[in-house]
Design a protein around this motif. Structure first.
Motif, PDB file in Angstrom:
ATOM      1  N   LEU A 344     -43.826  11.622  13.630  1.00  0.00           N
ATOM      2  CA  LEU A 344     -43.373  11.704  15.016  1.00  0.00           C
ATOM      3  C   LEU A 344     -44.542  11.495  15.962  1.00  0.00           C
ATOM      4  O   LEU A 344     -45.628  12.051  15.757  1.00  0.00           O
ATOM      5  N   LEU A 345     -44.315  10.710  17.013  1.00  0.00           N
ATOM      6  CA  LEU A 345     -45.325  10.521  18.058  1.00  0.00           C
ATOM      7  C   LEU A 345     -44.666  10.877  19.387  1.00  0.00           C
ATOM      8  O   LEU A 345     -43.663  10.255  19.777  1.00  0.00           O
ATOM      9  N   LYS A 346     -45.192  11.884  20.060  1.00  0.00           N
ATOM     10  CA  LYS A 346     -44.612  12.319  21.323  1.00  0.00           C
ATOM     11  C   LYS A 346     -44.547  11.165  22.304  1.00  0.00           C
ATOM     12  O   LYS A 346     -45.525  10.484  22.562  1.00  0.00           O
ATOM     13  N   ASP A 347     -43.362  10.944  22.849  1.00  0.00           N
ATOM     14  CA  ASP A 347     -43.165   9.843  23.781  1.00  0.00           C
ATOM     15  C   ASP A 347     -43.659  10.252  25.165  1.00  0.00           C
ATOM     16  O   ASP A 347     -43.690  11.439  25.518  1.00  0.00           O
ATOM     17  N   GLU A 348     -44.014   9.255  25.971  1.00  0.00           N
ATOM     18  CA  GLU A 348     -44.483   9.516  27.326  1.00  0.00           C
ATOM     19  C   GLU A 348     -43.275   9.632  28.268  1.00  0.00           C
ATOM     20  O   GLU A 348     -42.961   8.714  29.020  1.00  0.00           O
ATOM     21  N   TYR A 357     -41.828  23.786  31.600  1.00  0.00           N
ATOM     22  CA  TYR A 357     -42.124  25.114  31.058  1.00  0.00           C
ATOM     23  C   TYR A 357     -41.510  25.295  29.668  1.00  0.00           C
ATOM     24  O   TYR A 357     -42.064  25.995  28.815  1.00  0.00           O
ATOM     25  N   LEU A 358     -40.378  24.685  29.462  1.00  0.00           N
ATOM     26  CA  LEU A 358     -39.706  24.808  28.166  1.00  0.00           C
ATOM     27  C   LEU A 358     -40.393  23.968  27.104  1.00  0.00           C
ATOM     28  O   LEU A 358     -40.698  24.440  26.006  1.00  0.00           O
ATOM     29  N   MET A 359     -40.664  22.719  27.436  1.00  0.00           N
ATOM     30  CA  MET A 359     -41.229  21.784  26.461  1.00  0.00           C
ATOM     31  C   MET A 359     -42.751  21.744  26.613  1.00  0.00           C
ATOM     32  O   MET A 359     -43.341  20.721  26.975  1.00  0.00           O
ATOM     33  N   ASP A 360     -43.390  22.856  26.315  1.00  0.00           N
ATOM     34  CA  ASP A 360     -44.848  22.910  26.419  1.00  0.00           C
ATOM     35  C   ASP A 360     -45.482  22.484  25.086  1.00  0.00           C
ATOM     36  O   ASP A 360     -44.792  22.111  24.140  1.00  0.00           O
ATOM     37  N   LYS A 361     -46.812  22.561  25.014  1.00  0.00           N
ATOM     38  CA  LYS A 361     -47.510  22.084  23.821  1.00  0.00           C
ATOM     39  C   LYS A 361     -47.096  22.848  22.575  1.00  0.00           C
ATOM     40  O   LYS A 361     -46.925  22.270  21.490  1.00  0.00           O
ATOM     41  N   LYS A 362     -46.907  24.154  22.702  1.00  0.00           N
ATOM     42  CA  LYS A 362     -46.515  24.957  21.539  1.00  0.00           C
ATOM     43  C   LYS A 362     -45.131  24.551  21.043  1.00  0.00           C
ATOM     44  O   LYS A 362     -44.867  24.515  19.839  1.00  0.00           O
ATOM     45  N   PHE A 364     -43.693  21.546  21.361  1.00  0.00           N
ATOM     46  CA  PHE A 364     -43.776  20.256  20.672  1.00  0.00           C
ATOM     47  C   PHE A 364     -44.390  20.408  19.281  1.00  0.00           C
ATOM     48  O   PHE A 364     -43.942  19.773  18.319  1.00  0.00           O
ATOM     49  N   LYS A 365     -45.385  21.267  19.162  1.00  0.00           N
ATOM     50  CA  LYS A 365     -45.998  21.502  17.848  1.00  0.00           C
ATOM     51  C   LYS A 365     -44.976  22.122  16.896  1.00  0.00           C
ATOM     52  O   LYS A 365     -44.864  21.724  15.729  1.00  0.00           O
ATOM     53  N   GLU A 366     -44.217  23.091  17.411  1.00  0.00           N
ATOM     54  CA  GLU A 366     -43.195  23.737  16.591  1.00  0.00           C
ATOM     55  C   GLU A 366     -42.126  22.732  16.156  1.00  0.00           C
ATOM     56  O   GLU A 366     -41.697  22.727  14.997  1.00  0.00           O
ATOM     57  N   LEU A 367     -41.699  21.863  17.078  1.00  0.00           N
ATOM     58  CA  LEU A 367     -40.666  20.886  16.752  1.00  0.00           C
ATOM     59  C   LEU A 367     -41.146  19.930  15.660  1.00  0.00           C
ATOM     60  O   LEU A 367     -40.387  19.589  14.742  1.00  0.00           O
ATOM     61  N   GLU A 368     -42.375  19.495  15.764  1.00  0.00           N
ATOM     62  CA  GLU A 368     -42.898  18.565  14.766  1.00  0.00           C
ATOM     63  C   GLU A 368     -42.966  19.222  13.395  1.00  0.00           C
ATOM     64  O   GLU A 368     -42.533  18.639  12.381  1.00  0.00           O
TER      65      GLU A 368
END
Length: 520
Positions: A344-348, A357-362, A364-368
């Motif tokens: 997975l590569l986070k899209d821009e 606030y919901l989709m923060d770095k933590k 995205f890391k958890e989702l991956e």
């Protein structure tokens, strides 16, 4: 003293409809207050008969080689089911269902869906159904009774509310289900049997009315999204204190839960520790492995840990956070690009307002991390299912290499084009490089010819109205009977109308053509 067991199948009842429509379920709500509630129970299939068989055989996937639910099994089932085991232990074992479904599902008794020596007993009317229950409760030996009243299924509720609209009958079906639960519990109380009976109630699946696509008008179940497979499950046992069990539980564990409760002595009931409960994942699907994919009934598999659900079908993968999104509307994989190496590569994507606030770095890391974990499990489980169906060469049907795209609502003309393209795409890989007979020269047949002519050898294009369709493109259209003198690998029935397509299929089979050579 041996305890009695009752399994109660709550047809077409998912958790969302139960929670949102509690006014239809006063008796079930009362039962819940006095029962163990399994808050993370997930059904193993979106098909009623698949659920029944998964429960009986504890997830041995004995039916994966069947082309459809109504086709006869070739050879017997060798292993014992829950009902076979209970019969061997001295239980009077009975499975009842009402109304009769033989006309819809053919030889279900011959298919050993729920046991090698145990069969589903059909009841032609409600009076017969109730009388059969009474007979079982009055027998002298302990009983194991499996009750399947399908009147809350949208295809059968006409029998209880013919004067109401379709939506009205749907609501009335739930009220009827609740009244039947009250009837059963009242009978047990009257006969002083309730305290010596363990009762397991479970839902099989919900319905999906266009939230994930029109599916050719198929609304009863479809693919294993959370709102379909997250269903109620309760265990009523007078020895146990009511509480909520949050562990992930699947249909395939119900048989062991039942056996453990029947074996448990009254002295140790307070310390019962759910030996069969505590799995990390629940797996579900909507078709047998051997069944061919259709656009109106797209094959799909999913796995969930109770918080996230990953689904794969012919169009790709989708992942949902089902605590926040129980109806599976927001595919979280759309925030990413799926690379050719499977990463997975986070899209821009611009994340405005609350999403920041919901989709923060933590997150995205958890989702991956969760995606990679669930994908490995799902891929392995799907491979196991296809292996049990003896059709590993068709493993490509599930697209683990792409992300599902959102369903788009079109106008009539656009919908027709989209439906034709979609219907064809789910079969396209079957035809590649093969000798194919194309049956049908209407709009869809002409579309298919144009799509297929460069990728396979169309050895004949046939239609019963061939005289009206002659000389389409650069290929003559000929009479269907000529199929019998042609050599081919597959016949594709390129007809959109379900009834006509089925009649053509029946005709071809009647001519002696093998069923597995016909794509419908």
């Amino acid at each position: 003293m041996m305890r009695n067991l009752i399994l109660i199948h709550m047809e077409s009842l998912n958790m969302l409809n139960y929670r949102f429509n509690r006014e239809y379920f006063p008796h079930l709500c009362e039962i819940e207050r006095n029962s163990l509630t399994f808050s993370n129970y997930f059904s193993s299939a979106t098909s009623t008969l698949m659920v029944l068989s998964d429960l009986a055989y504890q997830g041995s996937y004995i039916n994966e080689t069947l082309r459809t639910l109504k086709w006869k099994r070739h050879g017997c089932v060798e292993e014992n089911s829950l009902l076979d085991d209970l019969f061997d232990r001295g239980y009077g074992v009975t499975m009842l269902h009402y109304p009769s479904i033989q006309s819809k599902n053919g030889d279900i008794e011959l298919n050993s869906f729920i046991g090698k020596r145990r069969y589903i007993k059909e009841c032609v009317d409600n009076i017969t159904y109730h009388n059969e229950i009474l007979k079982i409760l009055e027998q002298s030996k302990p009983f194991a009774l499996w009750l399947c009243n399908f009147m809350s299924h949208m295809d059968f509720n006409m029998n209880i509310a013919a004067d109401k609209s379709g939506m009205g009958r749907w609501m009335r079906g739930y009220e009827y289900l609740d009244q039947e639960l009250a009837y059963i519990f009242d009978l047990l109380r009257e006969r002083k049997l309730l305290e010596n009976t363990t009762i397991i109630l479970y839902g099989d699946h919900g319905d999906d009315i266009y939230s994930h696509g029109y599916h050719g008008g198929l609304t009863h179940a479809v693919e294993p999204y959370a709102q379909l497979i997250h269903t109620p499950m309760f265990v009523y046992d007078g020895r146990l204190q009511p509480e909520t069990v949050s562990s992930v539980v699947s249909t395939v564990e119900i048989a062991n839960i039942a056996k453990e409760l029947l074996n448990m002595s009254d002295r140790c009931c307070k310390d019962w520790c759910f030996p069969s409960v505590g799995r990390r994942y629940a797996f579900s699907r909507n078709m047998f492995a051997v069944q061919k994919v259709r656009e109106s009934f797209g094959k799909g598999y999913s796995v969930t840990d109770g918080q996230f659900l990953l689904l794969v079908n012919t169009k790709g993968m989708a992942m949902y956070e089902i605590k926040m999104d129980p109806t599976c509307q927001n595919n979280l994989l759309l925030f990413y690009k799926l690379e050719s190496n499977g990463q997975l590569l986070k899209d821009e994507i611009y994340l405005g307002h609350h999403f920041r606030y919901l989709m923060d770095k933590k997150t995205f890391k958890e989702l991956e991390e969760k995606f990679y974990e669930l994908r490995d499990i799902l891929r392995g489980k799907v491979a196991e299912i296809y292996q049990s169906g003896k059709c590993m060469e068709r493993f490509y049907e599930m697209s683990f290499e792409e992300v599902q795209q959102p369903v788009v609502d079109f106008g009539a003309d656009e919908r027709k084009k989209w439906t034709q393209q979609n219907q064809f795409e789910v079969f396209a890989t079957y035809f590649m490089g093969k000798r194919v007979v194309l049956y049908g020269a209407g709009d869809y047949g002409r579309f298919c010819y144009d799509q297929m002519k460069d990728s396979c050898d169309i050895v004949a294009w046939v239609d019963k109205n061939y005289k009206e369709h002659r000389n389409q493109y650069d290929c003559d259209i000929i009479a269907p009977e000529t199929i019998l003198i042609r050599e081919f690998d597959l016949i594709y029935i390129a007809i959109m109308n379900d009834k006509i397509r089925q009649s053509v299929f029946d005709m071809l089979v009647g001519w002696g053509i093998e069923e597995n050579l016909i794509v419908v």
